[in-house]
Design a protein around this motif. Structure first.
Motif, PDB file in Angstrom:
ATOM      1  N   UNK A 130      67.620  46.561  51.905  1.00 39.68           N
ATOM      2  CA  UNK A 130      68.501  47.360  51.059  1.00 39.68           C
ATOM      3  C   UNK A 130      68.414  46.925  49.603  1.00 39.68           C
ATOM      4  N   UNK A 131      68.211  45.642  49.355  1.00 40.26           N
ATOM      5  CA  UNK A 131      68.091  45.180  47.980  1.00 40.26           C
ATOM      6  C   UNK A 131      66.970  45.881  47.244  1.00 40.26           C
ATOM      7  N   UNK A 132      65.857  46.099  47.918  1.00 40.01           N
ATOM      8  CA  UNK A 132      64.731  46.813  47.291  1.00 40.01           C
ATOM      9  C   UNK A 132      65.096  48.274  47.027  1.00 40.01           C
ATOM     10  N   UNK A 133      65.779  48.895  47.971  1.00 41.22           N
ATOM     11  CA  UNK A 133      66.188  50.287  47.767  1.00 41.22           C
ATOM     12  C   UNK A 133      67.130  50.400  46.577  1.00 41.22           C
ATOM     13  N   UNK A 134      68.090  49.479  46.487  1.00 44.71           N
ATOM     14  CA  UNK A 134      69.021  49.509  45.363  1.00 44.71           C
ATOM     15  C   UNK A 134      68.280  49.280  44.048  1.00 44.71           C
ATOM     16  N   UNK A 135      67.339  48.349  44.036  1.00 42.56           N
ATOM     17  CA  UNK A 135      66.574  48.104  42.819  1.00 42.56           C
ATOM     18  C   UNK A 135      65.837  49.361  42.365  1.00 42.56           C
ATOM     19  N   UNK A 136      65.351  50.143  43.309  1.00 46.55           N
ATOM     20  CA  UNK A 136      64.668  51.391  42.949  1.00 46.55           C
ATOM     21  C   UNK A 136      65.648  52.400  42.349  1.00 46.55           C
ATOM     22  N   UNK A 137      66.838  52.511  42.940  1.00 43.85           N
ATOM     23  CA  UNK A 137      67.848  53.422  42.395  1.00 43.85           C
ATOM     24  C   UNK A 137      68.214  53.012  40.973  1.00 43.85           C
ATOM     25  N   UNK A 138      68.420  51.713  40.777  1.00 40.83           N
ATOM     26  CA  UNK A 138      68.784  51.213  39.450  1.00 40.83           C
ATOM     27  C   UNK A 138      67.673  51.483  38.448  1.00 40.83           C
ATOM     28  N   UNK A 139      66.434  51.226  38.847  1.00 36.32           N
ATOM     29  CA  UNK A 139      65.309  51.452  37.945  1.00 36.32           C
ATOM     30  C   UNK A 139      65.182  52.922  37.577  1.00 36.32           C
ATOM     31  N   UNK A 140      65.340  53.806  38.556  1.00 38.85           N
ATOM     32  CA  UNK A 140      65.273  55.247  38.285  1.00 38.85           C
ATOM     33  C   UNK A 140      66.396  55.701  37.360  1.00 38.85           C
ATOM     34  N   UNK A 141      67.481  54.927  37.318  1.00 38.81           N
ATOM     35  CA  UNK A 141      68.642  55.285  36.504  1.00 38.81           C
ATOM     36  C   UNK A 141      68.689  54.544  35.179  1.00 38.81           C
ATOM     37  N   UNK A 142      67.671  53.724  34.893  1.00 34.77           N
ATOM     38  CA  UNK A 142      67.651  52.982  33.650  1.00 34.77           C
ATOM     39  C   UNK A 142      68.741  51.939  33.555  1.00 34.77           C
ATOM     40  N   UNK A 143      69.087  51.311  34.695  1.00 33.85           N
ATOM     41  CA  UNK A 143      70.191  50.364  34.726  1.00 33.85           C
ATOM     42  C   UNK A 143      69.760  48.918  34.772  1.00 33.85           C
ATOM     43  N   UNK A 144      70.668  48.056  35.223  1.00 39.58           N
ATOM     44  CA  UNK A 144      70.430  46.625  35.363  1.00 39.58           C
ATOM     45  C   UNK A 144      70.737  46.215  36.796  1.00 39.58           C
ATOM     46  N   UNK A 145      70.059  45.181  37.268  1.00 43.16           N
ATOM     47  CA  UNK A 145      70.396  44.622  38.564  1.00 43.16           C
ATOM     48  C   UNK A 145      71.576  43.678  38.416  1.00 43.16           C
TER      49      UNK A 145
END
Length: 454
Positions: A193-208
Motif C-alpha cells: 500500500x505504501x507504493x500505491x500511496x506514493x503513486x497517488x501523491x506523485x500524481x497529485x504533486x504532493x509530499x510523502x
C-alpha cells in the motif's frame, strides 16, 4: 485615526504611502535610507502597478504622479503561510465530538467521523469553507496533510481525498496556494500500500508523509524496524522525486527519540534539505545533552521544524481534573540557535484534535508569540508565519513584499508589532494582486446548508 479606504477597482497603479513593514518581510537592500521604528521596521512607500509590486521606497520618495493612499504608519504585511494544516479533518467537531479533549479521544473521534462521513461531497464542502476562511483572513498558502488510509468497506479514502484535493487546488489557484501531504502511520510503508500511496501523491504533486508516535525508547528490534520503514519511505520518495513531511514525537514521553532517528535516516538516504518535521513536542522534555545532540543532527540533515502551539497546548499533558504542567511545544529557540529553520502553523481546526480555530494565521501568530515567548524583541517573530514557511513550501515570492511579486497584502490598523499582537484585528484589509478581496468569512450554516437570519 481613520481606516484608509483603498477600494479602487478601476485603479491600475497606486502608491501606499507611509506603510510600516516589518523588516523580515523585505529583501536585503530595499530599506536603505528609510526611517525605522523601535522594532526595526522601515516606513515605506509601496508602489503597485498591474497587480504587482514595482517599487519599495523610503516614505516620501514614491512617485508623485500616481494616486496615493496614506497608511499613516500602519502595518502592511504579506499574506501569511500555514505550512501544516488538516483541512480534511476540519469543522467536524459539532457532529463527532472528542468527549475528553485528549489525543486518544481525538483519534477515535476522527476515525469515527471519517468512516461515517468522508465522501467526496463532504470533504469538498468542508475544504471550501476552510479555504474561504483562510482567504478572508489573509492566508496565501496552505500545506495540508490528508488522511490517506487504505480502502475500506465504506470507500477508498486515499483516492477520494486526493481527488477532491486536486479539484480544490485547481479551483482555488491564484487565490490560496495548496500543497498536499499523504498522512498515514509510518507502518503503511512496510507493504504494497505504501507504493500505491506514493503513486497517488506523485500524481497529485504532493509530499510523502507519515506519523511516528513511539511510546518507548527506540532500540534493538524496534529501532531496526523504524529504520527499515524510514528507508522504504525515503526510497519511494526518491523514486518519485518527492519531498517528505512527517508528524514526529507528538507526545510527552522524554525518551521518545524518533526525531533523532529521522535525522540520521535523512542523512543516510541523502535527503538533506528535503524533510520537514512537525510537532517534536517531546524534544522539550529530553535531558539537555540528548536534546542538544538531536538538534545538532537535525541541523546537519537540513530538516525544517514546524511547531503547532495552539493545538499542542490543547492536547499535550491533558488529564482529567488536572491542570497541565507544560506547554507541549518544541524548543524552537534552541533549534533556531542551531540554525534550524522553524515555522509556526495552525494544524487542526474545529475537529477532535483541536475544538477551535478559524484558519487565521494572524491569530495563530499572535498566540505563538505569547506561547513560545518570541517577544522581547519581536522583530524576528513574523518571519515564522511568512518567509520561513514559504521557503519550506518552495514558494519564492509568498510571505514577502518584494519588487516583482504579486501585490498581496494584509493592511492592519496597528502601527507597531506590539499593537499587532495586542488585538485580533477583525477589521484588517486583504489585497490580492493589488485589489481588495471580496471574500467574507463564511457563516457556519454553510457547513450544513441551513438558512441564516444574519
Amino acid at each position: 485615526m481613520t481606516k484608509p479606504d483603498i477600494t479602487l477597482p478601476d485603479t491600475r497603479a497606486f502608491v501606499l504611502r507611509n506603510a510600516r513593514v516589518p523588516s523580515v518581510f523585505l529583501t536585503d537592500g530595499v530599506t536603505a535610507g528609510a526611517t525605522r521604528d523601535a522594532d526595526g521596521s522601515p516606513l515605506l512607500d509601496i508602489v503597485v502597478e498591474d497587480g504587482r509590486f514595482t517599487g519599495l521606497r523610503p516614505a516620501g520618495q514614491g512617485p508623485s504622479e500616481l494616486p496615493a493612499f496614506d497608511l499613516a504608519g500602519r502595518q502592511a504585511w504579506p499574506r501569511l503561510v500555514d505550512v501544516h494544516a488538516h483541512l480534511d479533518k476540519g469543522h467536524t467537531v459539532a457532529r463527532t465530538a472528542n468527549p475528553d479533549g485528549d489525543f486518544l479521544g481525538a483519534r477515535a473521534a476522527t476515525t469515527e467521523d471519517r468512516l461515517r462521513y468522508w465522501d467526496g461531497e463532504d470533504i469538498r464542502r468542508r475544504l471550501a469553507f476552510s479555504l474561504a476562511c483562510a482567504e478572508a483572513h489573509g492566508v496565501g498558502a496552505i500545506r495540508t496533510h490528508l488522511d490517506s488510509h487504505e480502502e475500506t468497506a465504506q470507500r477508498d479514502q486515499a483516492a477520494t481525498s486526493w481527488a477532491v484535493f486536486r479539484e480544490m487546488r485547481d479551483a482555488w489557484a491564484g487565490r490560496v496556494t495548496l500543497q498536499g501531504v499523504g498522512l498515514v502511520a509510518i507502518e503503511a510503508y512496510g507493504d504494497d500500500y505504501g507504493r500505491r500511496l506514493a503513486d497517488i501523491v506523485a500524481e497529485s504533486g504532493g509530499l510523502l508523509g507519515g506519523g511516528l508516535r513511539p511510546t518507548a525508547i527506540l532500540q534493538g528490534s524496534a529501532l531496526s524496524e523504524m529504520n527499515d520503514l524510514l528507508d522504504r519511505l525515503f526510497g519511494l520518495a526518491r523514486e518519485r522525486d518527492l519531498d517528505v513531511d512527517l508528524h514526529v514525537d507528538e507526545i510527552d514521553d522524554p525518551v521518545a527519540a524518533s526525531l533523532d532517528v529521522i535525522a540520521r535516516a535523512t542523512v543516510r538516504n541523502g535527503y538533506e534539505g528535503r524533510v520537514t518535521c512537525g510537532h517534536c513536542c517531546s524534544l522539550a522534555l529530553q535531558p539537555a545533552d540528548q536534546a542538544a545532540a538531536t538538534i545538532a543532527r537535525v541541523a546537519k540533515a537540513g530538516i525544517s521544524i514546524v511547531t503547532l502551539p495552539t493545538v499542542n497546548m490543547y492536547l499535550q499533558d491533558r488529564q482529567w481534573e488536572r491542570t497541565p504542567r507544560w506547554r507541549g511545544v518544541a524548543p524552537v529557540k534552541e533549534l533556531a540557535a542551531a540554525g534550524v529553520p522553524f515555522a509556526i502553523a495552525g494544524d487542526n481546526c474545529r475537529d477532535g484534535f483541536y475544538a477551535y480555530g478559524d484558519h487565521d494565521m494572524l491569530d495563530t501568530f499572535r498566540a505563538g508569540v505569547r506561547i513560545l515567548h518570541l517577544d522581547h524583541p519581536l522583530q524576528q517573530a513574523p518571519s515564522h508565519v511568512g518567509p520561513i514557511p514559504a521557503a519550506i513550501m518552495g514558494l519564492e515570492h509568498t510571505g514577502q513584499i518584494r519588487e516583482g511579486g504579486s501585490a498581496d497584502l494584509i493592511l492592519l490598523p496597528a502601527r507597531s508589532l506590539n499593537e499587532v499582537v495586542a488585538r485580533p484585528h477583525a477589521d484588517r484589509i486583504v489585497l490580492r494582486a493589488g485589489r481588495r478581496i471580496t471574500t467574507k468569512v463564511p457563516r457556519y450554516e454553510e457547513l450544513t446548508g441551513e438558512m441564516s437570519p444574519w
